[in-house]
Scaffold this motif. Structure first.
Motif, PDB file in Angstrom:
ATOM      1  N   TRP A  13     -57.449  70.223  90.464  1.00  0.00           N
ATOM      2  CA  TRP A  13     -57.702  69.948  91.880  1.00  0.00           C
ATOM      3  C   TRP A  13     -57.054  71.005  92.770  1.00  0.00           C
ATOM      4  CZ3 TRP A  13     -60.687  65.602  92.685  1.00  0.00           C
ATOM      5  CH2 TRP A  13     -60.703  64.632  91.678  1.00  0.00           C
ATOM      6  N   VAL A  14     -57.568  71.102  93.994  1.00  0.00           N
ATOM      7  CA  VAL A  14     -56.946  71.933  95.026  1.00  0.00           C
ATOM      8  C   VAL A  14     -56.976  71.129  96.318  1.00  0.00           C
ATOM      9  CG1 VAL A  14     -59.134  73.097  95.609  1.00  0.00           C
ATOM     10  CG2 VAL A  14     -56.931  74.201  96.158  1.00  0.00           C
ATOM     11  N   ILE A  15     -55.896  71.202  97.080  1.00  0.00           N
ATOM     12  CA  ILE A  15     -55.832  70.393  98.300  1.00  0.00           C
ATOM     13  C   ILE A  15     -56.732  70.991  99.376  1.00  0.00           C
ATOM     14  CG2 ILE A  15     -53.817  71.541  99.343  1.00  0.00           C
ATOM     15  CD1 ILE A  15     -52.882  68.616 100.040  1.00  0.00           C
ATOM     16  N   THR A  16     -57.507  70.103 100.019  1.00  0.00           N
ATOM     17  CA  THR A  16     -58.438  70.555 101.056  1.00  0.00           C
ATOM     18  C   THR A  16     -58.344  69.743 102.338  1.00  0.00           C
ATOM     19  OG1 THR A  16     -60.167  69.124 100.131  1.00  0.00           O
ATOM     20  CG2 THR A  16     -60.119  71.430  99.377  1.00  0.00           C
ATOM     21  N   GLY A  17     -57.471  68.724 102.365  1.00  0.00           N
ATOM     22  CA  GLY A  17     -57.387  67.933 103.586  1.00  0.00           C
ATOM     23  C   GLY A  17     -56.151  67.057 103.646  1.00  0.00           C
ATOM     24  N   ARG A  18     -55.727  66.750 104.860  1.00  0.00           N
ATOM     25  CA  ARG A  18     -54.613  65.835 105.104  1.00  0.00           C
ATOM     26  C   ARG A  18     -54.951  64.969 106.304  1.00  0.00           C
ATOM     27  NH1 ARG A  18     -51.637  70.438 103.368  1.00  0.00           N
ATOM     28  NH2 ARG A  18     -50.133  69.944 101.713  1.00  0.00           N
ATOM     29  N   GLU A  29     -56.451  61.073 111.842  1.00  0.00           N
ATOM     30  CA  GLU A  29     -57.422  62.162 111.886  1.00  0.00           C
ATOM     31  C   GLU A  29     -57.245  63.045 110.658  1.00  0.00           C
ATOM     32  OE1 GLU A  29     -57.449  64.391 115.467  1.00  0.00           O
ATOM     33  OE2 GLU A  29     -57.856  62.661 116.768  1.00  0.00           O
ATOM     34  N   ILE A  30     -58.363  63.412 110.045  1.00  0.00           N
ATOM     35  CA  ILE A  30     -58.323  64.245 108.857  1.00  0.00           C
ATOM     36  C   ILE A  30     -58.510  65.711 109.238  1.00  0.00           C
ATOM     37  CG2 ILE A  30     -59.498  64.820 106.695  1.00  0.00           C
ATOM     38  CD1 ILE A  30     -60.143  61.875 106.375  1.00  0.00           C
ATOM     39  N   ALA A  31     -57.551  66.523 108.853  1.00  0.00           N
ATOM     40  CA  ALA A  31     -57.631  67.968 109.080  1.00  0.00           C
ATOM     41  C   ALA A  31     -58.034  68.625 107.767  1.00  0.00           C
ATOM     42  CB  ALA A  31     -56.282  68.514 109.549  1.00  0.00           C
ATOM     43  N   ARG A  32     -59.116  69.394 107.797  1.00  0.00           N
ATOM     44  CA  ARG A  32     -59.631  70.042 106.607  1.00  0.00           C
ATOM     45  C   ARG A  32     -59.210  71.509 106.551  1.00  0.00           C
ATOM     46  NH1 ARG A  32     -62.101  67.503 102.142  1.00  0.00           N
ATOM     47  NH2 ARG A  32     -63.071  65.571 102.851  1.00  0.00           N
ATOM     48  N   SER A  33     -59.116  72.030 105.325  1.00  0.00           N
ATOM     49  CA  SER A  33     -58.789  73.440 105.146  1.00  0.00           C
ATOM     50  C   SER A  33     -59.587  73.990 103.971  1.00  0.00           C
ATOM     51  CB  SER A  33     -57.287  73.620 104.889  1.00  0.00           C
ATOM     52  OG  SER A  33     -56.892  72.934 103.712  1.00  0.00           O
ATOM     53  N   THR A  34     -59.826  75.294 103.998  1.00  0.00           N
ATOM     54  CA  THR A  34     -60.542  75.956 102.917  1.00  0.00           C
ATOM     55  C   THR A  34     -59.548  76.737 102.075  1.00  0.00           C
ATOM     56  OG1 THR A  34     -62.545  76.160 104.268  1.00  0.00           O
ATOM     57  CG2 THR A  34     -62.360  77.605 102.340  1.00  0.00           C
ATOM     58  N   PRO A  35     -59.442  76.428 100.795  1.00  0.00           N
ATOM     59  CA  PRO A  35     -58.467  77.143  99.960  1.00  0.00           C
ATOM     60  C   PRO A  35     -58.782  78.634  99.886  1.00  0.00           C
ATOM     61  CG  PRO A  35     -59.336  75.200  98.838  1.00  0.00           C
ATOM     62  CD  PRO A  35     -60.195  75.424 100.037  1.00  0.00           C
ATOM     63  N   GLY A  36     -57.745  79.438 100.097  1.00  0.00           N
ATOM     64  CA  GLY A  36     -57.889  80.888  99.997  1.00  0.00           C
ATOM     65  C   GLY A  36     -56.858  81.432  99.037  1.00  0.00           C
ATOM     66  N   ALA A  37     -56.368  82.614  99.324  1.00  0.00           N
ATOM     67  CA  ALA A  37     -55.336  83.201  98.454  1.00  0.00           C
ATOM     68  C   ALA A  37     -54.105  82.304  98.413  1.00  0.00           C
ATOM     69  CB  ALA A  37     -54.967  84.593  98.951  1.00  0.00           C
ATOM     70  N   ARG A  38     -53.763  81.698  99.547  1.00  0.00           N
ATOM     71  CA  ARG A  38     -52.669  80.747  99.611  1.00  0.00           C
ATOM     72  C   ARG A  38     -53.243  79.355  99.395  1.00  0.00           C
ATOM     73  NH1 ARG A  38     -50.000  77.456 103.298  1.00  0.00           N
ATOM     74  NH2 ARG A  38     -47.713  77.393 103.099  1.00  0.00           N
ATOM     75  N   ARG A  39     -52.825  78.693  98.316  1.00  0.00           N
ATOM     76  CA  ARG A  39     -53.395  77.396  97.994  1.00  0.00           C
ATOM     77  C   ARG A  39     -52.411  76.556  97.190  1.00  0.00           C
ATOM     78  NH1 ARG A  39     -55.585  81.613  95.286  1.00  0.00           N
ATOM     79  NH2 ARG A  39     -55.985  81.525  93.046  1.00  0.00           N
ATOM     80  N   PRO A  46     -44.539  59.355 104.724  1.00  0.00           N
ATOM     81  CA  PRO A  46     -45.900  58.933 104.392  1.00  0.00           C
ATOM     82  C   PRO A  46     -46.835  60.133 104.282  1.00  0.00           C
ATOM     83  CG  PRO A  46     -45.384  58.438 106.693  1.00  0.00           C
ATOM     84  CD  PRO A  46     -44.108  58.887 106.060  1.00  0.00           C
ATOM     85  N   ILE A  47     -47.738  60.082 103.308  1.00  0.00           N
ATOM     86  CA  ILE A  47     -48.701  61.158 103.122  1.00  0.00           C
ATOM     87  C   ILE A  47     -50.081  60.566 102.862  1.00  0.00           C
ATOM     88  CG2 ILE A  47     -47.035  62.821 102.211  1.00  0.00           C
ATOM     89  CD1 ILE A  47     -48.118  62.175  99.405  1.00  0.00           C
ATOM     90  N   TYR A  48     -51.082  61.322 103.251  1.00  0.00           N
ATOM     91  CA  TYR A  48     -52.472  61.030 102.898  1.00  0.00           C
ATOM     92  C   TYR A  48     -53.124  62.376 102.655  1.00  0.00           C
ATOM     93  CZ  TYR A  48     -57.080  58.793 102.852  1.00  0.00           C
ATOM     94  OH  TYR A  48     -58.305  58.319 102.471  1.00  0.00           O
ATOM     95  N   GLU A  49     -53.444  62.644 101.403  1.00  0.00           N
ATOM     96  CA  GLU A  49     -53.979  63.948 101.024  1.00  0.00           C
ATOM     97  C   GLU A  49     -55.369  63.799 100.424  1.00  0.00           C
ATOM     98  OE1 GLU A  49     -49.665  65.933  99.746  1.00  0.00           O
ATOM     99  OE2 GLU A  49     -51.010  65.097  98.218  1.00  0.00           O
ATOM    100  N   ILE A  50     -56.168  64.830 100.599  1.00  0.00           N
ATOM    101  CA  ILE A  50     -57.486  64.883  99.979  1.00  0.00           C
ATOM    102  C   ILE A  50     -57.535  66.113  99.087  1.00  0.00           C
ATOM    103  CG2 ILE A  50     -59.970  65.072 100.347  1.00  0.00           C
ATOM    104  CD1 ILE A  50     -59.522  63.720 103.074  1.00  0.00           C
ATOM    105  N   TRP A  51     -57.847  65.868  97.818  1.00  0.00           N
ATOM    106  CA  TRP A  51     -57.932  66.937  96.824  1.00  0.00           C
ATOM    107  C   TRP A  51     -59.374  67.061  96.355  1.00  0.00           C
ATOM    108  CZ3 TRP A  51     -53.420  69.552  95.104  1.00  0.00           C
ATOM    109  CH2 TRP A  51     -52.223  69.014  95.590  1.00  0.00           C
ATOM    110  N   SER A  52     -59.844  68.301  96.250  1.00  0.00           N
ATOM    111  CA  SER A  52     -61.202  68.574  95.793  1.00  0.00           C
ATOM    112  C   SER A  52     -61.170  69.288  94.453  1.00  0.00           C
ATOM    113  CB  SER A  52     -61.947  69.448  96.817  1.00  0.00           C
ATOM    114  OG  SER A  52     -61.981  68.822  98.085  1.00  0.00           O
ATOM    115  N   ALA A  53     -62.267  69.179  93.706  1.00  0.00           N
ATOM    116  CA  ALA A  53     -62.350  69.889  92.430  1.00  0.00           C
ATOM    117  C   ALA A  53     -62.189  71.386  92.675  1.00  0.00           C
ATOM    118  CB  ALA A  53     -63.684  69.610  91.755  1.00  0.00           C
TER     119      ALA A  53
END
Length: 247
Positions: A134-139, A144-154, A231-238
């Motif tokens: 997995w790689v993290i793509t959102g919190r 409110e969910i903030a999305r991010s696109t994994p790059g060199a820093r991930r 507290p955390i709420y994370e979204i992980w994508s393949a």
């Protein structure tokens, strides 16, 4: 590219390399010496690997590394995305000879003018709802969910064979930010992990953390309290779908 050292094991290559590496492995020997003072755990999943090592007596963090891997015949190749021992090796490919001997994996190569031979024993190849790289793509913050696109820093988290390891790194600058790992269970929406190594604070080793999880449209929604009690709420994508390196 490193020079390959071939070992004279008498096995049919086609049968050997049809075996699946996915799962968790533990190093038992390095250059003929039993690994008693340090523990190395290596996880393979979805064409990616990571390892973490600690001192067995003190739980002090030793090293970590990982990246994509491939196998063809008895040629096993790793490309490092992160490597704490020598960051200058990030981005480089290392070629190994790989053999399976009595259910154990034997890999060998020549590195910095010296022969390296490692023997790894599979811990488990068990799978569950969260078995994946997995790689993290959102919190989520303030509902409110903030999305991010994994790059060199991930930040990745690889789960397989009942073991997990998360790693934060930058493959472009070769900067390593931290890692931790151990064992986990994922059943009926409850995810529990037990920390067995942690690069930032080895006093956390032995702690168990419980979270809620749900897989929604192929993404892992992970919520609860972090190791610091926040507290955390994370979204992980393949990883294979969310991370697209710039060619």
């Amino acid at each position: 590219m490193k020079k390959i050292i071939l070992l004279p094991f008498l096995f049919l290559a086609g049968a050997i390399f049809a075996q699946n590496l996915e799962g968790a492995w533990k190093m038992t020997h390095q250059n003929g010496k039993a690994m008693t003072e340090k523990e190395y755990i290596k996880i393979y999943q979805d064409g990616y690997f990571s390892f973490g090592a600690k001192e067995t007596a003190t739980n002090a963090f030793v090293s970590a590394g990982g990246g994509p891997y491939t196998i063809k015949d008895n040629l096993y190749q790793e490309i490092l995305d992160f490597y704490t021992v020598n960051p200058e090796m990030v981005g480089q490919r290392t070629d190994f000879s790989l053999d399976m001997v009595g259910g154990k994996m034997v890999i060998s190569t020549e590195m910095e003018g010296k022969t390296l031979v490692e023997i790894w024993e599979k811990v488990s190849d068990a799978k569950d709802d969260l078995t994946r790289n997995w790689v993290i793509t959102g919190r989520k913050r303030d509902n409110e969910i903030a999305r991010s696109t994994p790059g060199a820093r991930r930040t990745i988290k690889i789960l397989s064979g009942g073991r997990f390891q998360w790693v934060a790194f930058n493959s472009e600058t070769k900067e390593f930010s931290g890692t931790g790992g151990g064992t986990y269970t994922a059943e009926n929406g409850t995810y529990i992990e037990k920390i067995e190594f942690f690069s930032r604070d080895n006093s956390r080793v032995g702690a168990s953390l419980e979270f809620k999880y749900e897989v929604i449209d192929g993404e892992w929604h992970h919520s609860g309290l972090s190791s610091t009690g926040n507290p955390i709420y994370e979204i992980w994508s393949a990883y294979s779908k969310a991370y697209n390196p710039v060619k």
